[in-house]
Design a protein around this motif. Structure first.
Motif, PDB file in Angstrom:
ATOM      1  N   SER A   3      39.499  41.441  43.970  1.00 29.73           N
ATOM      2  CA  SER A   3      38.743  41.222  42.738  1.00 29.73           C
ATOM      3  C   SER A   3      38.515  42.546  42.006  1.00 29.73           C
ATOM      4  CB  SER A   3      37.424  40.547  43.099  1.00 29.73           C
ATOM      5  OG  SER A   3      36.617  40.445  41.971  1.00 29.73           O
TER       6      SER A   3
ATOM      7  N   PRO B 282      34.340  34.159  50.842  1.00 28.90           N
ATOM      8  CA  PRO B 282      35.175  35.320  50.521  1.00 28.90           C
ATOM      9  C   PRO B 282      35.019  36.428  51.556  1.00 28.90           C
ATOM     10  CG  PRO B 282      33.497  34.935  48.813  1.00 28.90           C
ATOM     11  CD  PRO B 282      33.353  33.842  49.810  1.00 28.90           C
TER      12      PRO B 282
ATOM     13  N   ARG C  29      39.375  26.902  41.708  1.00 24.82           N
ATOM     14  CA  ARG C  29      38.424  27.822  41.093  1.00 24.82           C
ATOM     15  C   ARG C  29      38.993  29.234  40.979  1.00 24.82           C
ATOM     16  NH1 ARG C  29      34.636  27.937  44.955  1.00 24.82           N
ATOM     17  NH2 ARG C  29      35.363  29.962  45.698  1.00 24.82           N
ATOM     18  N   GLU C  30      39.692  29.688  42.029  1.00 25.74           N
ATOM     19  CA  GLU C  30      40.070  31.102  42.119  1.00 25.74           C
ATOM     20  C   GLU C  30      41.476  31.405  41.617  1.00 25.74           C
ATOM     21  OE1 GLU C  30      38.047  33.508  42.970  1.00 25.74           O
ATOM     22  OE2 GLU C  30      36.376  32.275  43.691  1.00 25.74           O
TER      23      GLU C  30
ATOM     24  N   THR D 130      38.200  25.578  46.172  1.00 22.16           N
ATOM     25  CA  THR D 130      38.430  27.031  46.209  1.00 22.16           C
ATOM     26  C   THR D 130      39.743  27.382  45.513  1.00 22.16           C
ATOM     27  OG1 THR D 130      37.268  27.075  48.320  1.00 22.16           O
ATOM     28  CG2 THR D 130      38.511  29.045  47.728  1.00 22.16           C
TER      29      THR D 130
ATOM     30  N   SER E 201      35.812  34.384  38.949  1.00 21.45           N
ATOM     31  CA  SER E 201      36.905  34.095  39.864  1.00 21.45           C
ATOM     32  C   SER E 201      38.060  35.086  39.716  1.00 21.45           C
ATOM     33  CB  SER E 201      37.430  32.689  39.588  1.00 21.45           C
ATOM     34  OG  SER E 201      38.115  32.702  38.352  1.00 21.45           O
TER      35      SER E 201
ATOM     36  N   TYR F  51      38.842  39.737  49.705  1.00 26.91           N
ATOM     37  CA  TYR F  51      38.627  39.061  48.422  1.00 26.91           C
ATOM     38  C   TYR F  51      37.990  40.035  47.429  1.00 26.91           C
ATOM     39  CZ  TYR F  51      36.608  36.077  44.841  1.00 26.91           C
ATOM     40  OH  TYR F  51      36.269  35.531  43.629  1.00 26.91           O
TER      41      TYR F  51
END
Ligand code: XIL
Length: 525
Positions: free
Chosen positions: A514, A506, A231-232, A228, A200, A510
């Motif tokens: 990341s 995503p 989690r992220e 979401t 994540s 995203y």
């Protein structure tokens, strides 16, 4: 029934209009002029296509007409019954009355069941779905059953009440349980705990950099949203719930239930929470602006507001946007007209920061603004403004760069980085506080692949600039999924501004965020 979960303790009832929570009981009173039928749409609800059981202890109401309701579908139309699928079970003329509405008629189907002998005072009522039937029990004895007319086909049941004029219902206990083997789940939104994944964003960020988003009330309606976000992200800022009009809806009357709900969700998911915002030219209530307050009265109102709101969240919220968007959009970027400027004068920003520091000396205090992310007139103005505050000894600890961008002239990575660095040289932290990159969208809210790729590059630049400067301590987006967004309302024809699409999948942005977090120039320096 074993495994029953207490919904008064677990559920958030404080935000439901007309329901008061006192010493572990809920109380609903209807005025003599009308019914009260609150439904807790952001509190606990049952999720199942299978069997379930709801247990309630209901006081003996003074008069007839006091019902527990289970709502399978909320009304959708201007008339209360359109779309409403609701089962009401309650006490009526010394009997148990069942009424249900199936969404297509104002007429309910109604039937009465006899109370078992000896049932007086508060009763324990159980409403159980068993297969295609609803069975009713009072104080442990079955009093009847009937075919379930498809009220819960959605797989959801919200809890609510329906109380007749002049009546009061006290709910002394409320619980839900599932029979062994049923796949029912009880959804308690503010305590939803996301399933974590080591891939994540929150787990990719270098230490000292929080990754956040700004949820609104839909967080409590969508489990995709709750999953979401938790989690992220490890940081959240309520998008609207801590603004002046929400937290002080009437003079000296404070309402923290929505903020508390967000705080409970944040705690459950190991997230920190940011406060937004105490002083703003927008979001002030009508009672204030049309209240004919004198200047000293207005100052007193703001001082009390800051004291009360920060006092309530003391120890829970480490960072506050004390003042939002005080500067004008155009050169020479002076103080923008606002109620606070008119009433309190040029010193209002300094005053607000002083009051905020006194209210919670541990909190980090931010000035938050837009269009000043890279280098340019507005960012110079913000820089000079906060430098002036520091030189006057005002307690300010950081600057929020909102970062609401589109595809036209986004600031470059190097100018954002230089701006963050010069604020750092003043000893200030920076939060990228509200990032989104709005794109032109079609009638389904969908953007082109080329635009999504450009958006990914713009996000990457902002994140990389933040990662490169150790005084950039948080990166937040102003929403999670493009399904729930302020952009189409504020900028018609635009949308698709966030990291997750309308299905919570995503987007290219995203993956670029990341990658920028994982490249981690901060750790390698
Ligand atoms: C916006 C919210 O997202 C909207 O839902 C609301 O109607 C208006 O405010 N800058 C800010 C935020 O600091 O508070 C704004 O939030 C977006 C722009």
């Amino acid at each position: 029934m074993p495994g029953a979960q207490d919904l008064i303790q677990a559920g958030e009832w404080g935000c439901v209009p007309d329901v008061t929570l006192a010493s572990h009981a809920l109380s609903i009173s209807a005025p003599s002029s009308g019914y009260r039928a609150p439904v807790n749409i952001s509190g606990p609800r049952i999720q199942t296509q299978g069997d379930f059981s709801v247990l309630a202890t209901l006081s003996d109401p003074a008069r007839s007409g006091a019902f527990l309701t289970l709502v399978g579908a909320l009304g959708t139309g201007s008339l209360y019954w359109i779309g409403l699928k609701q089962l009401a079970v309650g006490r009526d003329h010394g009997a148990i009355r069942v009424e249900y509405w199936t969404g297509s008629s104002p007429k309910s189907t109604s039937r009465a069941f006899t109370l078992p002998a000896g049932a007086s005072g508060a009763i324990n009522l159980e409403v159980a779905r068993v297969g295609n039937n609803i069975a009713l029990f009072v104080n442990g004895s079955q009093i009847g059953s009937f075919a379930e007319p498809g009220l819960f086909a959605s797989g959801q049941a919200y809890f609510g009440f329906n109380v007749a004029p002049g009546n009061t219902l006290n709910v002394l206990a409320l619980a839900a349980a599932k029979p062994a083997g049923s796949n029912v789940s009880l959804f308690v939104p503010d305590l939803q705990v996301a399933t974590r994944s080591s891939a994540s964003l929150r787990d990719s960020a270098p230490s000292g950099l929080l990754i956040g988003a700004a949820p609104d009330r839909e967080l409590f309606l969508s489990s995709d949203y709750a999953q979401t976000l938790g989690r992220e992200f490890n940081f959240l800022v309520p998008g609207n719930d801590l603004k002046f009009a929400q937290t002080e809806p009437a003079p000296h009357v404070f309402d923290f239930c929505r903020g508390d709900q967000m705080a409970a969700y944040a705690r459950a998911n190991g997230m920190k929470m940011r406060g937004h915002t105490l002083v703003w030219w927008k979001g002030v209530p009508d009672w204030l602006t049309s209240g004919n307050y004198s200047a000293p009265e207005a100052a007193g109102i703001l001082h009390e507001h800051i004291d009360s709101v920060m006092g309530h969240f003391k120890g829970q919220l480490a960072d506050w946007d004390v003042v939002n968007e005080a500067l004008s959009d155009t050169a020479p970027y002076g103080l923008r007209p606002s109620y606070w400027l008119t009433q309190l004068g040029d010193n209002y920003v300094d005053m607000a920061f002083r009051w905020a520091h006194a209210a919670d000396p541990q909190a980090k205090l931010f000035y938050n603004d837009y269009d000043g992310e890279g280098l340019g007139g507005k960012s110079d103005a913000i820089y000079n403004f906060v430098r002036g505050m520091l030189s006057r000894g005002i307690p300010i600890h950081g600057v929020g760069l909102q970062m609401h961008l589109d595809l036209d002239h986004p600031p470059s990575e190097s100018t954002i980085s230089a701006n963050i660095a010069r604020l750092g040289a003043l000893g200030l932290e920076v939060h990228v506080s509200e990032m989104d990159v709005r794109l032109p969208v079609d009638s389904h809210g969908v953007a082109s692949a080329a635009d999504l790729a450009s958006q990914a590059a713009i996000y990457k630049n902002a994140v990389s600039a933040c990662v490169a400067n150790s005084n950039c301590t948080a990166f937040l987006t102003w929403g999670v999924s493009d399904l729930y967004s302020w952009i189409p309302i504020r900028y018609p024809g635009f949308g698709a501004g966030f990291l997750f699409d309308r299905h919570f999948h995503p987007k290219p942005a995203y993956y670029s965020v990341s990658a920028a977090l994982n490249s981690d120039s901060r750790r390698s320096r």
